[in-house]
Design a protein around this motif. Structure first.
Motif, short mmCIF file in Angstrom:
data_model
loop_
_atom_site.label_atom_id
_atom_site.label_comp_id
_atom_site.label_asym_id
_atom_site.label_seq_id
_atom_site.Cartn_x
_atom_site.Cartn_y
_atom_site.Cartn_z
N TYR A 79 77.10 36.90 71.92
CA TYR A 79 77.29 37.82 70.79
C TYR A 79 77.95 37.09 69.61
CZ TYR A 79 79.45 41.42 67.89
OH TYR A 79 79.86 42.16 66.83
N LYS A 82 79.64 37.88 75.79
CA LYS A 82 80.55 37.77 74.65
C LYS A 82 80.24 36.53 73.80
CE LYS A 82 85.06 38.62 73.11
NZ LYS A 82 86.19 37.69 73.22
N GLU A 97 75.19 45.07 67.59
CA GLU A 97 76.36 45.94 67.69
C GLU A 97 76.22 46.98 68.80
OE1 GLU A 97 79.08 45.18 66.17
OE2 GLU A 97 78.00 43.55 65.17
N LYS A 145 77.14 43.73 72.01
CA LYS A 145 78.58 43.52 71.85
C LYS A 145 79.38 43.82 73.12
CE LYS A 145 82.25 44.40 68.57
NZ LYS A 145 82.62 45.14 67.36
N LYS A 146 79.06 44.92 73.76
CA LYS A 146 79.87 45.35 74.90
C LYS A 146 79.32 44.87 76.23
CE LYS A 146 82.57 48.58 72.72
NZ LYS A 146 81.80 49.48 71.83
N ARG A 147 78.18 44.16 76.21
CA ARG A 147 77.55 43.80 77.47
C ARG A 147 78.36 42.73 78.21
NH1 ARG A 147 71.21 42.90 77.12
NH2 ARG A 147 71.31 45.06 76.50
N GLU A 148 78.51 42.95 79.50
CA GLU A 148 79.36 42.06 80.27
C GLU A 148 78.77 40.65 80.37
OE1 GLU A 148 81.80 42.24 84.38
OE2 GLU A 148 80.46 43.92 83.96
#
Ligand SMILES: Nc1ncnc2c1ncn2[C@@H]1O[C@H](COP(=O)(O)OP(=O)(O)OP(=O)(O)O)[C@@H](O)[C@H]1O
Ligand SMILES: [Mg+2]
Length: 370
Positions: free
Chosen positions: A363, A360, A350, A354-357
């Motif tokens: 994740y 997705k 999380e 989650k936000k890593r470019e």
């Protein structure tokens, strides 16, 4: 009476699940020996310089020598040089830092034989290091040369070869001390026969030890003094670690006879990144602090995760390594303790993933199996 024959496998055949280093790299060792013009210590198959080339890679005539160890050259120089002295070599480090791997390749390159091996365990007794007896013969004939069963160490002493002792610190301290006579006097007395076996030139010992294990028995200082210690570190950079994983995964995939799966660099890079971040407790960009799970998360485990993923891709996927294949084997490697590690892993997903470019798909695949 039916005669029993002992079945031996011809280890040079590709049928063998795992070949010894000296079998697998026989062509490299032969090429190195041929091109080697430097002086060799007594009974060494190669000069120290050629042994180093074997470990770190290079050329021998027109034959390419693949690198076995990725890391600092100086460490390997010290290791090789130690074996040419009267001190033994102790490789220590956390799990999966290639201690056994380096020890096998050193023995293969120097003596052409990496099989003179004693596996240290909590139950290893003095006999395993010195010698034992064939009890039927001992009872029938009394103690005699023929009733004596040599240990690999004794064999190595007689032949002037390199003996290996794995996981020395798992062996109880009083048994460890059996090595003191071997290493300082270079002899193994056999009081029962009133003789001794004196080590021939060329004999030396490589021990490996894990310094982060439960139930380790510290070496006595008397024994420690007989060893030169080389600490093998965890790979410095992501690129180094990645190159180790790529190389080993390729070799293992071939030896397992896996159908060809194109190397998915991105996925392997992800595995290594996750391992490094969790191990160090901080993301690669240094911005987010993380908790570390209980397992050791070594390079060796990253290799297993990648091979596991490749196997899934090869047999059940469409022949391409995907995030789903990786995620399936990755979670099992990270989550060793179902409660604590699970929490650490979920938190990592999380906060860091989650936000890593570009991550997705990875994740989502991890969420699916977590
Ligand atoms: N620096 C490195 N260079 C090349 N290979 C490496 C390196 N680090 C780890 N490996 C790979 O990791 C794998 C595991 O290594 P190995 O079994 O020798 O670890 P170990 O240090 O003996 O671990 P343990 O303490 O668990 O016995 C090997 O396949 C080896 O190729
Ligand atoms: Mg080992």
């Amino acid at each position: 009476m039916t005669q029993k024959t002992v079945q031996t496998t011809d280890a040079t055949q590709p049928e063998v699940l795992r070949q010894h280093a000296e079998q697998q790299y026989a062509h490299e060792l032969a090429a190195l020996a041929e091109a080697d013009s430097h002086p060799r210590p007594p009974r060494w198959n190669l000069s120290p310089r050629a042994v180093l080339t074997y470990l770190l890679g290079g050329m021998a005539g027109d034959t390419e020598i693949t690198p076995k160890y990725v890391g600092e050259r100086r460490l390997m120089e010290i290791a090789v040089a130690t074996l040419a002295t009267d001190r033994a070599l102790l490789l220590i480090g956390v799990p999966g830092t290639a201690k056994s791997w380096v020890s096998e390749h050193l023995a293969a390159a120097i003596s052409g034989d990496s099989t003179l091996l004693v596996q240290g365990t909590a139950g290893t007794d003095e006999q395993a290091i010195r010698y034992g007896w064939n009890y039927a013969r001992l009872l029938a004939e009394g103690p005699s040369e023929a009733a004596l069963v040599e240990s690999p160490v004794m064999h190595a002493m007689r032949e002037g070869k390199i003996a290996r002792l794995e996981e020395l610190t798992r062996v109880q301290s009083d048994v460890q001390d059996t090595l003191i006579t071997v290493l300082s006097e270079k002899t193994l007395p056999v009081p029962e026969l009133n003789t001794e076996v004196q080590a021939v030139r060329g004999f030396n010992l490589i021990a490996t030890a894990n310094n982060r294990d439960k139930g380790v028995n510290e070496l006595s200082s008397a024994l420690k003094r007989r060893f030169n210690t080389v600490v093998l570190p965890v790979p410095d950079s992501l690129e180094d670690e990645l190159s180790i994983v790529i190389r080993r995964v390729d070799a293992l995939g071939r030896s397992l006879g896996l159908p060809e799966v194109p190397p998915a660099l991105d996925e392997l890079r992800r595995v290594v990144t996750v391992f490094r971040e969790l191990r160090s407790g901080v993301t690669e960009d240094g911005k987010t602090k993380l908790k570390s799970p209980s397992g050791s998360l070594s390079v060796a485990e990253a290799i297993s995760v990648a091979v596991g993923g490749l196997t899934l891709a090869a047999h059940f996927g469409d022949g391409e390594l995907t995030s789903r294949d990786i995620a399936a084997s990755l979670v099992g490697a990270v989550v060793k303790d179902p409660v604590q590690d699970q929490q650490v892993w979920n938190e990592y997903l999380e906060t860091a993933i989650k936000k890593r470019e570009g991550w997705k798909e990875f994740y989502l695949a991890c969420r699916e199996v977590s």
